[in-house]
Scaffold this active site. Structure first.
Site, PDB file in Angstrom:
ATOM      1  N   GLY A  63     -85.317 -60.331 -55.722  1.00 20.91           N
ATOM      2  CA  GLY A  63     -84.434 -59.364 -56.374  1.00 20.91           C
ATOM      3  C   GLY A  63     -82.991 -59.844 -56.369  1.00 20.91           C
TER       4      GLY A  63
ATOM      5  CB  THR B 175     -88.408 -53.267 -55.578  1.00 19.29           C
ATOM      6  OG1 THR B 175     -88.970 -54.570 -55.585  1.00 19.29           O
ATOM      7  CG2 THR B 175     -88.620 -52.633 -56.946  1.00 19.29           C
TER       8      THR B 175
ATOM      9  CB  ILE C  45     -90.084 -58.219 -54.824  1.00 14.49           C
ATOM     10  CG1 ILE C  45     -90.801 -57.368 -55.875  1.00 14.49           C
ATOM     11  CG2 ILE C  45     -90.510 -57.788 -53.424  1.00 14.49           C
ATOM     12  CD1 ILE C  45     -91.130 -58.085 -57.139  1.00 14.49           C
ATOM     13  CB  CYS C  46     -87.531 -59.131 -50.781  1.00 15.95           C
ATOM     14  SG  CYS C  46     -86.829 -59.511 -49.148  1.00 15.95           S
ATOM     15  CG  MET C  47     -84.492 -64.635 -51.320  1.00 20.02           C
ATOM     16  SD  MET C  47     -85.249 -65.980 -50.353  1.00 20.02           S
ATOM     17  CE  MET C  47     -83.936 -67.191 -50.400  1.00 20.02           C
TER      18      MET C  47
END
Length: 388
Positions: free
Chosen positions: A154, A174, A150-152
């Site tokens: 990811g 994501t 998720i985000c960073m």
């Protein structure tokens, strides 16, 4: 003087009704605010099964029969807490995965202290994340895991998958930034000019409150005014108030970021855009996205002001996998995880995608082995060897 054409009596009557309605609403709001409110977050039962330094690994207790045999590891960003994925009952990504029959592990990066200042991306990817994956594989007796970032987190997951493709069965990203040379969104523009060395010299670790204030300034009208006006208008709605407070608790629970990690992420990603060009080096190893050969599901938000679609959508065209899929949901950066509408689509899609890939893996790994037993004719034996 002629009779006034202004219906004063009707205006006064309408004002009286509105005043009465407002009085009743504020009375109900007072009962809500002074009553018992359930604002706990991260309430889905779990146990901490592994810990290294400040980093913990949560394993969530299954609530139904497994539909996906390979465990799924959720890797959140270092910014804010992983509790976003388990914010409130009924709108919890973790809870929904468990209901879908997915075995869930999740990393809690903890709260960095001064001694963590010199930890870089290499430490988080090749030490903490790598050791956690090895632990899960040993604990679950599997060769590979499913990995969702998720985000960073990811971005870390993409880097890990390029460096250790033999340990990842399926990769899900994501709202994950991998292409940073874009003009959409203030964050990318600001980060190109941020004096990162000076910040780290002054702060050591980058304070979470400092970053939070910067995020609020990206859209001050909506994030600092509109949402509180909306809160006032719905003060008499207990469920809304509870969810609002849960979100506020999450927003302002902001761990610091290790200084060296922040320096490397800003310089190598935001300022040089090395990752998508296969020029980024982590732990002395070049990150070649062509080595990301496992199936990849890439999900992002159409209205994401932090990680716009342009920052996410190039990834599937750069990896070595022949099985990739992009999904753009009509929501923002956080809405993917807390919106009731997105919850109906987000988790079921991922679960179905994983089940399909697991079925394909079974078919590919099924072999026909001829076994000759002593004193008998040749027998044909089917062996199902499921990777992961």
């Amino acid at each position: 003087m002629g009779k006034s054409k202004i219906p004063v009596d009707l205006i006064l009557k309408d004002l009286a009704k509105k005043a009465e309605s407002a009085q009743k609403r504020m009375g109900k709001a007072s009962d809500v605010l002074l009553g018992d409110l359930n604002t706990d977050i991260a309430t889905t039962p779990y146990e901490v099964v592994y810990q290294q330094d400040r980093v913990k690994l949560k394993h969530y207790k299954p609530i139904t029969k497994k539909k996906v045999r390979t465990p799924l590891l959720l890797t959140y960003a270092l910014i804010n807490r992983e509790t976003m994925l388990d914010l409130s009952p009924g709108r919890s990504v973790v809870e929904n995965f468990l209901q879908q029959g997915v075995d869930i592990y999740m990393i809690d990066w903890g709260y960095p202290t001064r001694k963590d200042r010199f930890l870089g991306i290499d430490d988080h990817v090749n030490v903490y994340l790598n050791d956690i994956v090895d632990f899960i594989c040993q604990r679950e007796k599997v060769a590979k895991i499913n990995l969702m970032g998720i985000c960073m987190g990811g971005t870390f997951s993409v880097i890990f998958s390029a460096l250790h493709p033999e340990k990842v069965l399926n990769l899900i990203t994501t709202v994950t930034p991998t292409h940073f040379d874009i003009t959409t969104g203030l964050l990318n523009l600001w980060m190109r000019k941020v004096p990162v060395d000076q910040l780290i010299d002054n702060f050591g670790n980058i304070p979470g409150d400092f970053l939070n204030f910067g995020f609020l300034l990206l859209n001050p009208a909506r994030l600092m005014i509109d949402k509180y006006v909306g809160f006032y208008e719905l003060l008499d709605d207990k469920e809304f108030v509870e969810n609002f407070i849960r979100m506020e608790r999450w927003i302002f629970d902001s761990p610091d970021i290790p200084g060296e990690t922040f320096r490397e992420f800003v310089k190598d990603c935001f300022q040089k855009n090395l990752l998508i060009q296969n020029k980024m080096v982590v732990g002395g190893q070049l990150i070649d996205l062509k080595k990301v050969t496992m199936p990849l599901l890439n999900i992002y938000g159409k209205y994401d002001h932090l990680v716009p679609p342009e920052a996410c959508e190039r990834l599937t065209g750069k990896v070595g996998s022949k099985d990739t899929e992009d999904i753009c949901l009509k929501t923002g950066h956080i809405g993917i995880y807390v919106s009731s509408r997105c919850q109906q689509e987000f988790v079921p899609k991922i679960t179905t995608w994983l089940m399909e890939r697991e079925t394909q893996a079974v078919k590919k790994s099924r072999t026909r082995v001829n076994t000759r037993l002593p004193g008998t004719s040749t027998q044909r034996k089917t062996v199902d060897a499921v990777e992961g």
